[in-house]
Design a protein around this motif. Structure first.
Motif, mmCIF file in Angstrom:
data_model
loop_
_atom_site.group_PDB
_atom_site.id
_atom_site.type_symbol
_atom_site.label_atom_id
_atom_site.label_comp_id
_atom_site.label_asym_id
_atom_site.label_seq_id
_atom_site.Cartn_x
_atom_site.Cartn_y
_atom_site.Cartn_z
ATOM 1 N N ASP A 5 0.999 -1.153 0.193
ATOM 2 C CA ASP A 5 -0.220 0.183 -0.029
ATOM 3 C C ASP A 5 0.884 1.168 -0.063
ATOM 4 O OD1 ASP A 5 -2.387 -1.820 0.056
ATOM 5 O OD2 ASP A 5 -2.527 -1.417 2.208
ATOM 6 N N ILE A 6 1.847 1.260 0.693
ATOM 7 C CA ILE A 6 2.935 2.387 0.860
ATOM 8 C C ILE A 6 3.578 2.532 -0.545
ATOM 9 C CG2 ILE A 6 4.964 3.338 1.902
ATOM 10 C CD1 ILE A 6 4.044 1.711 4.344
ATOM 11 N N ARG A 7 3.858 1.321 -1.098
ATOM 12 C CA ARG A 7 4.693 1.562 -2.529
ATOM 13 C C ARG A 7 3.588 2.269 -3.650
ATOM 14 N NH1 ARG A 7 6.248 -3.855 -2.766
ATOM 15 N NH2 ARG A 7 7.399 -3.548 -0.874
ATOM 16 N N GLN A 8 2.433 1.681 -3.409
ATOM 17 C CA GLN A 8 1.311 2.177 -4.368
ATOM 18 C C GLN A 8 1.260 3.653 -4.136
ATOM 19 O OE1 GLN A 8 0.453 0.490 -7.221
ATOM 20 N NE2 GLN A 8 -0.254 2.713 -7.570
ATOM 21 N N LEU A 10 3.018 5.862 -2.720
ATOM 22 C CA LEU A 10 4.100 6.660 -3.227
ATOM 23 C C LEU A 10 4.157 6.771 -4.762
ATOM 24 C CD1 LEU A 10 6.738 8.165 -2.458
ATOM 25 C CD2 LEU A 10 7.849 6.017 -2.625
ATOM 26 N N LEU A 11 4.010 5.649 -5.311
ATOM 27 C CA LEU A 11 4.118 5.750 -6.784
ATOM 28 C C LEU A 11 3.040 6.585 -7.383
ATOM 29 C CD1 LEU A 11 4.819 2.204 -7.716
ATOM 30 C CD2 LEU A 11 6.340 4.143 -8.109
ATOM 31 N N ASN A 12 1.823 6.689 -6.952
ATOM 32 C CA ASN A 12 0.631 7.229 -7.200
ATOM 33 C C ASN A 12 1.084 9.019 -7.292
ATOM 34 O OD1 ASN A 12 -0.983 5.458 -7.989
ATOM 35 N ND2 ASN A 12 -2.077 5.318 -5.981
ATOM 36 N N GLN A 13 1.517 9.228 -5.800
ATOM 37 C CA GLN A 13 2.124 10.496 -5.579
ATOM 38 C C GLN A 13 3.036 11.215 -6.568
ATOM 39 O OE1 GLN A 13 0.712 12.838 -3.551
ATOM 40 N NE2 GLN A 13 -1.111 10.972 -3.271
ATOM 41 N N MET A 14 3.959 10.206 -6.933
ATOM 42 C CA MET A 14 5.074 10.726 -7.779
ATOM 43 C C MET A 14 4.604 10.788 -9.324
ATOM 44 S SD MET A 14 8.497 8.709 -6.080
ATOM 45 C CE MET A 14 9.791 9.261 -7.228
#
Length: 141
Positions: A5-8, A10-14
């Motif tokens: 969830d954290i990875r996703q 972060l990717l969404n924010q980036m």
């Protein structure tokens, strides 16, 4: 939050990008957040680890005003942004810079020169043999 969830998140924010058109002079970035931004900038990776840049936090109102006057198209951004950080880059890779970097590496990692010599030689040679315009392009990235 789970690791995935954290990875996703972060990717969404980036993946979301926004070019700031203006700043609200009443809103300020919190000191804690500014320090996190500065740490992220300081820790950003670079080729060979040389980090051929410097970040300058401009705190002087008069210097900010002078910079705003020098860039009329973005004057309001200089004047209204909570903080102003200048990114400066090296325009050459001097042997003094390389030596200073490797002295720090040896000090922080508690290594003698023999341990870093192959890497030192490679980086030194790159600085001596690479044309200045190529070094400029490299440090601009």
């Amino acid at each position: 939050m789970q690791s995935n969830d954290i990875r996703q998140h972060l990717l969404n924010q980036m993946n979301w990008r926004y070019g700031t058109k203006g700043f609200d002079p009443e809103k300020k970035v919190a000191e804690e957040d500014l320090n996190a931004i500065l740490d992220a900038m300081r820790l950003a990776p670079s080729s060979f680890g040389l980090q051929p840049w410097r970040f300058i936090l401009v705190e002087s109102a008069s210097i900010r005003q002078q910079m705003a006057e020098a860039v009329p198209a973005n004057k309001a951004k200089f004047e209204n942004a909570s903080h102003l950080i200048i990114l400066a880059r090296l325009n050459n890779l001097s042997q003094d810079y390389v030596d200073h970097y490797f002295n720090l590496v040896k000090q922080v990692r508690l290594q003698d020169h023999a341990a870093v010599k192959p890497f030192y030689d490679m980086v030194s040679n790159k600085g001596k043999t690479t044309p200045k315009d190529a070094i400029n392009m490299w440090t601009a990235k």
